[in-house]
Design an enzyme around this catalytic site. Sequence first.
Site, PDB file in Angstrom:
ATOM      1  N   GLY A  83      12.166   9.895  36.007  1.00  0.00           N
ATOM      2  CA  GLY A  83      13.208   8.851  35.933  1.00  0.00           C
ATOM      3  C   GLY A  83      14.688   9.474  35.290  1.00  0.00           C
ATOM      4  N   GLY A  84      15.225   8.469  35.060  1.00  0.00           N
ATOM      5  CA  GLY A  84      16.468   8.895  34.430  1.00  0.00           C
ATOM      6  C   GLY A  84      17.637   7.865  34.808  1.00  0.00           C
ATOM      7  N   GLY A  85      18.755   8.300  34.402  1.00  0.00           N
ATOM      8  CA  GLY A  85      20.034   7.780  34.819  1.00  0.00           C
ATOM      9  C   GLY A  85      20.980   7.785  33.804  1.00  0.00           C
ATOM     10  N   GLY A  86      20.631   7.433  32.389  1.00  0.00           N
ATOM     11  CA  GLY A  86      21.681   7.523  31.472  1.00  0.00           C
ATOM     12  C   GLY A  86      22.359   8.522  31.339  1.00  0.00           C
ATOM     13  N   PHE A  87      21.856   9.652  30.647  1.00  0.00           N
ATOM     14  CA  PHE A  87      22.344  10.947  30.544  1.00  0.00           C
ATOM     15  C   PHE A  87      21.691  12.253  31.003  1.00  0.00           C
ATOM     16  CE2 PHE A  87      24.555   8.230  27.378  1.00  0.00           C
ATOM     17  CZ  PHE A  87      25.548   8.552  27.561  1.00  0.00           C
ATOM     18  N   GLY A  88      20.891  12.070  31.905  1.00  0.00           N
ATOM     19  CA  GLY A  88      20.063  13.078  32.421  1.00  0.00           C
ATOM     20  C   GLY A  88      19.014  12.545  32.950  1.00  0.00           C
ATOM     21  N   SER A  89      17.746  13.514  33.098  1.00  0.00           N
ATOM     22  CA  SER A  89      16.564  13.143  34.224  1.00  0.00           C
ATOM     23  C   SER A  89      15.448  13.486  33.131  1.00  0.00           C
ATOM     24  CB  SER A  89      16.506  14.022  35.331  1.00  0.00           C
ATOM     25  OG  SER A  89      17.373  13.782  35.980  1.00  0.00           O
ATOM     26  N   VAL A  90      14.398  12.531  33.287  1.00  0.00           N
ATOM     27  CA  VAL A  90      13.128  12.639  32.537  1.00  0.00           C
ATOM     28  C   VAL A  90      12.046  13.555  33.571  1.00  0.00           C
ATOM     29  CG1 VAL A  90      11.298  11.576  31.591  1.00  0.00           C
ATOM     30  CG2 VAL A  90      13.477  10.633  31.487  1.00  0.00           C
ATOM     31  N   ASP A 207      18.173  -1.697  22.748  1.00  0.00           N
ATOM     32  CA  ASP A 207      18.298  -1.534  24.076  1.00  0.00           C
ATOM     33  C   ASP A 207      16.787  -1.948  24.754  1.00  0.00           C
ATOM     34  OD1 ASP A 207      19.496  -1.266  26.511  1.00  0.00           O
ATOM     35  OD2 ASP A 207      19.371   1.031  26.488  1.00  0.00           O
TER      36      ASP A 207
END
Length: 388
Positions: A83-90, A207
Amino acid sequence: MGNCLCRLESSDYRVSSNAKPDSTREENKAMKQRNDNSRLPTNPEEVENLLLRRDSAANPLIVFSYDELKIITANFRPDRVLGGGGFGSVYKGFISEELRQGLPTLPVAVKVHDGDNSHQGHREWLAEVIFLGQLSHPNLVKLIGYCCEDEHRVLIYEFMARGSVENNLFSKILLPLPWSIRMKIAFGAAKGLAFLHEAEKPVIYRDFKTSNILLDLDYNAKLSDFGLAKDGPVGDESHVSTRIMGTYGYAAPEYIMTGHLTPRSDVYSFGVVLLELLTGRKSLDKLRPAREQNLADWALPLLKEKKKLLNIIDPRLEGDYPIKGVHKAAMLAYHCLNRNPKARPLMRDIVDSLEPLQAHNEIPIQKTLTIISEVAEADLRKGKMQNH
Ligand SMILES: Nc1ncnc2c1ncn2[C@@H]1O[C@H](COP(=O)(O)OP(=O)(O)O)[C@@H](O)[C@H]1O
Ligand SMILES: [Mg+2]
């Protein structure tokens, strides 16, 4: 000072703006905070010193090198992305015995903050290291370690086998989550928030949303992504003033208006997540008719009306729920969503209200789901045979 609305993921609309400090004292505080931020630690020694100062003994963290992370994630292979989106990927990764002596062997999730060196990215990384380094609870995801090498800012967590509540609740592929599991998730997440609010130094999560609640194999819910977490008000302070950060659809109205943050802002977001579990609808859904797009606004007046309520319960449950339990959960969501923050319940009371809604059946949940999928497969086979 305009509101900046950044679209992060399909269902994710993050709020970000500068709050207006409402007094000179708060202006000074905001100024001090800004100065503190410009002095964020930028190398591993400074981070370790900060952690030592913050008394992070609750969860001793392992410091990883970037080369070790490459081994753990098979060179950050794209098919390992969770997943990810915000400031990078997981990424999904695995720590094996050969990596370094003394390390546990276990699957992990590796969150890489993009190398754009953004101040906010670094701040969020640091907030996670600090909060998850100090806090330990069965309903918070365990941070195993971090990497702070050159421009790399990475977090290594325990791997949560079933991913996020968002992925489970809104999946078109997975079987719909049964009512009992939805209540188990709400209970677990509520216990996580109650723990934060009641900590020696209270923490506001800020959040709370389905993509930040992760599930283990047994559907135990754990809060993750502490990038926006904030120390709560202390002493006689009623709130902390912050830059407004969060996600539209989940953020409390008074917080969006004023930037005043209290634990009751988390309670509002909890109400929205509870609504998502009840209705199977997303907190914000631009694909729905205009008046149904904001879930809280649309559902609030219907929650109190016993007859109308059942019409908004997730149709994928096919009526398989205890009606009394539904009413109780709906009333709880109603109170959490009160526009007056002081009228919202405390997280501790929410935990107590959810306790009697838990299914205390003997069959373990995993077995229940296996049975459900076996029945589904049998139905499918039957259907196929009938078609022949
Ligand atoms: N420990 C974990 N185990 C399994 N999946 C995870 C884990 N951490 C994050 N993920 C997946 O990655 C997504 C984004 O992670 P998150 O920490 O919320 O980052 P972001 O800052 O991008 O929101 C989650 O919604 C989840 O699907
Ligand atoms: Mg997140």
